[in-house]
Design a protein around this motif. Structure first.
Motif, PDB file in Angstrom:
ATOM      1  N   GLY A 183       0.780  -1.224   0.000  1.00 21.17           N
ATOM      2  CA  GLY A 183       0.000   0.000   0.000  1.00 21.17           C
ATOM      3  C   GLY A 183       0.811   1.272   0.000  1.00 21.17           C
ATOM      4  N   PHE A 184       2.046   1.221  -0.505  1.00 21.23           N
ATOM      5  CA  PHE A 184       2.880   2.416  -0.597  1.00 21.23           C
ATOM      6  C   PHE A 184       2.216   3.462  -1.494  1.00 21.23           C
ATOM      7  CE2 PHE A 184       6.386   1.180   1.770  1.00 21.23           C
ATOM      8  CZ  PHE A 184       7.455   2.069   1.623  1.00 21.23           C
ATOM      9  N   PRO A 185       2.533   4.739  -1.271  1.00 20.01           N
ATOM     10  CA  PRO A 185       2.071   5.757  -2.224  1.00 20.01           C
ATOM     11  C   PRO A 185       2.608   5.462  -3.623  1.00 20.01           C
ATOM     12  CG  PRO A 185       2.946   6.777  -0.226  1.00 20.01           C
ATOM     13  CD  PRO A 185       3.287   5.321  -0.147  1.00 20.01           C
ATOM     14  N   ALA A 186       1.892   5.957  -4.614  1.00 19.60           N
ATOM     15  CA  ALA A 186       2.335   5.773  -5.996  1.00 19.60           C
ATOM     16  C   ALA A 186       3.681   6.452  -6.202  1.00 19.60           C
ATOM     17  CB  ALA A 186       1.301   6.347  -6.955  1.00 19.60           C
ATOM     18  N   GLU A 206      15.634   9.499 -10.962  1.00 20.05           N
ATOM     19  CA  GLU A 206      15.206   9.980  -9.660  1.00 20.05           C
ATOM     20  C   GLU A 206      13.760   9.534  -9.461  1.00 20.05           C
ATOM     21  OE1 GLU A 206      15.761  14.166  -9.221  1.00 20.05           O
ATOM     22  OE2 GLU A 206      17.957  14.015  -9.147  1.00 20.05           O
ATOM     23  N   THR A 207      13.367   9.363  -8.197  1.00 22.10           N
ATOM     24  CA  THR A 207      12.023   8.864  -7.905  1.00 22.10           C
ATOM     25  C   THR A 207      11.349   9.732  -6.862  1.00 22.10           C
ATOM     26  OG1 THR A 207      12.866   6.618  -8.245  1.00 22.10           O
ATOM     27  CG2 THR A 207      10.686   6.838  -7.258  1.00 22.10           C
ATOM     28  N   GLN A 208      10.097  10.079  -7.103  1.00 24.61           N
ATOM     29  CA  GLN A 208       9.286  10.802  -6.133  1.00 24.61           C
ATOM     30  C   GLN A 208       8.046   9.996  -5.797  1.00 24.61           C
ATOM     31  OE1 GLN A 208       8.636  14.648  -8.037  1.00 24.61           O
ATOM     32  NE2 GLN A 208      10.203  15.572  -6.732  1.00 24.61           N
ATOM     33  N   LEU A 209       7.579  10.156  -4.547  1.00 29.21           N
ATOM     34  CA  LEU A 209       6.335   9.532  -4.119  1.00 29.21           C
ATOM     35  C   LEU A 209       5.209  10.549  -4.234  1.00 29.21           C
ATOM     36  CD1 LEU A 209       7.476   7.595  -0.909  1.00 29.21           C
ATOM     37  CD2 LEU A 209       7.190   6.700  -3.227  1.00 29.21           C
ATOM     38  N   ALA A 210       4.113  10.137  -4.830  1.00 30.74           N
ATOM     39  CA  ALA A 210       2.964  11.029  -5.012  1.00 30.74           C
ATOM     40  C   ALA A 210       2.444  11.494  -3.659  1.00 30.74           C
ATOM     41  CB  ALA A 210       1.868  10.310  -5.792  1.00 30.74           C
ATOM     42  N   GLY A 211       2.324  12.808  -3.504  1.00 28.57           N
ATOM     43  CA  GLY A 211       1.868  13.379  -2.247  1.00 28.57           C
ATOM     44  C   GLY A 211       2.987  13.682  -1.285  1.00 28.57           C
ATOM     45  N   TYR A 212       4.194  13.234  -1.613  1.00 26.92           N
ATOM     46  CA  TYR A 212       5.344  13.450  -0.730  1.00 26.92           C
ATOM     47  C   TYR A 212       6.519  14.029  -1.520  1.00 26.92           C
ATOM     48  CZ  TYR A 212       2.472  10.603   2.261  1.00 26.92           C
ATOM     49  OH  TYR A 212       1.425  10.134   2.998  1.00 26.92           O
ATOM     50  N   GLU A 213       6.185  14.901  -2.459  1.00 32.63           N
ATOM     51  CA  GLU A 213       7.223  15.496  -3.304  1.00 32.63           C
ATOM     52  C   GLU A 213       8.203  16.329  -2.491  1.00 32.63           C
ATOM     53  OE1 GLU A 213       3.817  14.359  -5.847  1.00 32.63           O
ATOM     54  OE2 GLU A 213       4.002  15.476  -3.952  1.00 32.63           O
ATOM     55  N   SER A 214       7.774  16.792  -1.310  1.00 39.35           N
ATOM     56  CA  SER A 214       8.676  17.595  -0.473  1.00 39.35           C
ATOM     57  C   SER A 214       9.885  16.808  -0.007  1.00 39.35           C
ATOM     58  CB  SER A 214       7.923  18.141   0.750  1.00 39.35           C
ATOM     59  OG  SER A 214       7.444  17.076   1.569  1.00 39.35           O
ATOM     60  N   LEU A 215       9.797  15.482  -0.035  1.00 38.19           N
ATOM     61  CA  LEU A 215      10.940  14.656   0.346  1.00 38.19           C
ATOM     62  C   LEU A 215      12.024  14.667  -0.728  1.00 38.19           C
ATOM     63  CD1 LEU A 215       9.151  11.476   1.791  1.00 38.19           C
ATOM     64  CD2 LEU A 215      10.247  13.322   3.069  1.00 38.19           C
ATOM     65  N   PHE A 247      17.495   2.341  -3.527  1.00 36.49           N
ATOM     66  CA  PHE A 247      16.258   2.664  -2.822  1.00 36.49           C
ATOM     67  C   PHE A 247      16.621   3.266  -1.467  1.00 36.49           C
ATOM     68  CE2 PHE A 247      14.986  -0.605  -5.781  1.00 36.49           C
ATOM     69  CZ  PHE A 247      13.673  -0.318  -6.114  1.00 36.49           C
ATOM     70  N   GLY A 248      16.202   4.491  -1.216  1.00 34.50           N
ATOM     71  CA  GLY A 248      16.429   5.107   0.092  1.00 34.50           C
ATOM     72  C   GLY A 248      15.372   4.618   1.071  1.00 34.50           C
ATOM     73  N   VAL A 249      15.587   3.450   1.643  1.00 34.09           N
ATOM     74  CA  VAL A 249      14.557   2.805   2.464  1.00 34.09           C
ATOM     75  C   VAL A 249      14.164   3.711   3.634  1.00 34.09           C
ATOM     76  CG1 VAL A 249      14.001   0.812   3.902  1.00 34.09           C
ATOM     77  CG2 VAL A 249      15.299   0.500   1.782  1.00 34.09           C
ATOM     78  N   SER A 250      15.137   4.171   4.408  1.00 40.11           N
ATOM     79  CA  SER A 250      14.814   5.029   5.549  1.00 40.11           C
ATOM     80  C   SER A 250      14.291   6.379   5.086  1.00 40.11           C
ATOM     81  CB  SER A 250      16.060   5.239   6.419  1.00 40.11           C
ATOM     82  OG  SER A 250      16.549   4.020   6.922  1.00 40.11           O
ATOM     83  N   ARG A 251      14.829   6.879   3.999  1.00 43.80           N
ATOM     84  CA  ARG A 251      14.435   8.193   3.497  1.00 43.80           C
ATOM     85  C   ARG A 251      12.935   8.270   3.222  1.00 43.80           C
ATOM     86  NH1 ARG A 251      16.469  12.809   1.500  1.00 43.80           N
ATOM     87  NH2 ARG A 251      15.577  13.755  -0.371  1.00 43.80           N
ATOM     88  N   MET A 252      12.376   7.211   2.666  1.00 40.47           N
ATOM     89  CA  MET A 252      10.946   7.238   2.379  1.00 40.47           C
ATOM     90  C   MET A 252      10.111   6.635   3.505  1.00 40.47           C
ATOM     91  SD  MET A 252      10.804   4.464  -0.749  1.00 40.47           S
ATOM     92  CE  MET A 252      11.652   2.875  -0.670  1.00 40.47           C
TER      93      MET A 252
END
Length: 447
Positions: free
Chosen positions: A163-166, A293-302, A329-334
């Protein structure tokens, strides 16, 4: 011990959150192994001169030394904790090259330490999960497609199973950008790439001003560079849009072809997840081709939570060069921000599926035997810590999220699903819980 104070930048998880982290790592390593990558682990420390030789990282490196000098009177040597997994992996390839089969396919999941100011998504101790393909002297271009496919598959599995963000994987090619800049007559494409890399942080106007002031280009050329960076598509249509800008160069042609192959190949694995984004520059000099580079939807501020690319000189011993392409993969970062905001949850804080109740101390051995049988069949089980009323033991299981309680009866054992209240006759040699109950389930909060 006196009451302690948490150390900023060194996140620690409670058991429920640790379950989620382990499931994330399980999902990623499963993907890596399905794609044929083998696991390695490297030492945590490297000589300081090796770490310092990889760029301006002096302020990021934690130094490590023995508390006392050696017995011969010399000062104890000083090492540094690795600040990413690329430097130790490069050294690993050089030291073990004679025993490795190339192309060498490796994944590595380890802690990393970086002495930077802690903030959301950035920590002083964190976990990375890296995957790389390394060749000896040459590495075929199709491996770039493969690495992007692995990255896409990893994020697709995190979303599907946990169930991770897109996620959106933004991919470009340094050859495309450098060829475009060279075709414009720019003498130092790398300097332009470094400015374009700041586009998300400072905006197009300031980037344009920097290009004119620092790179010596005209305003018209600066506008062309920004026009290239504005192109983003989920298919190969970016090729025609670049051609429409009217710039020609052989390196540009090569970059367009390589990027089109990556977008096409990744689309077969995870449609819509990979996006050609020509603003992605990755200002680090060692990237030579594909960049991601990869961004999570709704968490672009990261910012980017996972990144990678092609590097033609991962390592060299003076005789052979080892090019590679990889993704981290930045596991802790996300994960730390997602857990901190309560985005993900688990249905229990322990792996236990069944609590075996104990009605009297004399029956504890029989309870242990039941738990042993269940464990032997792959069902996590524990024995109640004390003999007590069954109601109290059920409440104990409920507080920990354990779904089933096992009762020994003179006329046959029974197991109770404490969520529904259903209680049925059961035998430890044959009873099987639903597959979703065997391990803790991870899902978005509120689902």
């Amino acid at each position: 011990m006196a009451r302690t104070t948490p150390m900023s930048g060194f996140p620690e998880f409670l058991p429920a959150d640790r379950i989620i982290e382990q499931r994330v790592l399980d999902a990623l390593t499963t993907v890596f192994e399905l794609h044929g990558f083998g696991s390695v682990e490297t030492r945590a420390i490297e000589p300081l001169e090796v770490l310092a030789g990889k760029g301006e990282v002096d302020k990021e490196v934690y130094a490590v030394r023995r508390l006392h000098a050696d017995t011969d009177g010399d000062d104890a040597p000083v090492w540094g904790l690795h600040y990413d997994l690329t430097v130790p992996f490069a050294r690993y390839v050089l030291e073990h090259a004679g025993k490795l089969q190339f192309p060498f396919r490796r994944y590595q999941v380890q802690k990393v330490w970086r002495g930077e100011r802690p903030q959301e998504g950035r920590y002083r101790e964190f976990t990375q999960a890296d995957v790389d393909i390394v060749g000896a002297d040459v590495l075929a271009d199709h491996h770039d497609v493969e690495i992007v496919a692995v990255a896409a598959d990893g994020f697709a599995r995190l979303r599907r199973d946990l169930g991770f963000p897109a996620a959106v994987l933004r991919v470009n090619n340094r050859k495309l950008a450098e060829g475009f800049y060279t075709g414009l007559g720019i003498d130092d494409p790398a300097a332009v790439l470094q400015r374009i890399d700041k586009l998300d942080k400072i905006g197009p106007d300031r980037v344009a001003a920097s290009l004119v002031a620092d790179c010596g280009v005209t305003e018209a050329v600066a506008r062309s560079c920004l026009a290239l960076a504005e192109i983003a598509t989920t298919d190969e249509s970016f090729v025609d849009r670049v051609r429409a800008l009217g710039v020609d160069h052989p390196l540009l042609d090569e970059g367009l072809e390589l990027l089109a192959a990556v977008v096409r190949g990744a689309g077969r694995v995870a449609p819509g997840l990979v996006r050609a984004d020509l603003s992605i520059a990755r200002g680090l000099d060692y990237y030579t081709g594909t960049v991601l580079e990869t961004q999570l939807a709704g968490y672009e501020s990261l910012g980017s939570v996972a990144s990678g690319g092609r590097y033609d000189r991962l390592a060299s011993d003076g005789r052979r060069t080892y090019p590679g392409v990889g993704f981290s993969f930045g596991v802790s970062r996300m994960l730390v921000p997602l857990l901190g905001q309560g985005v993900l949850t688990t249905d229990r804080s322990v792996p236990t599926c069944v609590l075996v109740a104990v009605d009297a101390d004399e029956s504890r051995d029989a309870a242990f035997a039941t738990a042993t049988t269940l464990r032997g069949r792959g069902i996590p089980a524990e024995v109640a810590p004390k003999a007590d009323r069954f109601g109290k033991q059920i409440r104990y299981a409920d507080r920990r999220g354990i779904p089933y309680v096992w009762f020994a009866r003179p006329d046959g054992d029974e197991v109770k699903d404490i969520r529904s209240g259903d209680q049925v006759a059961a035998d430890a040699d044959s009873w099987q819980p639903p597959a979703d109950d065997v391990r803790p389930r991870v899902r978005p909060t509120g689902e």
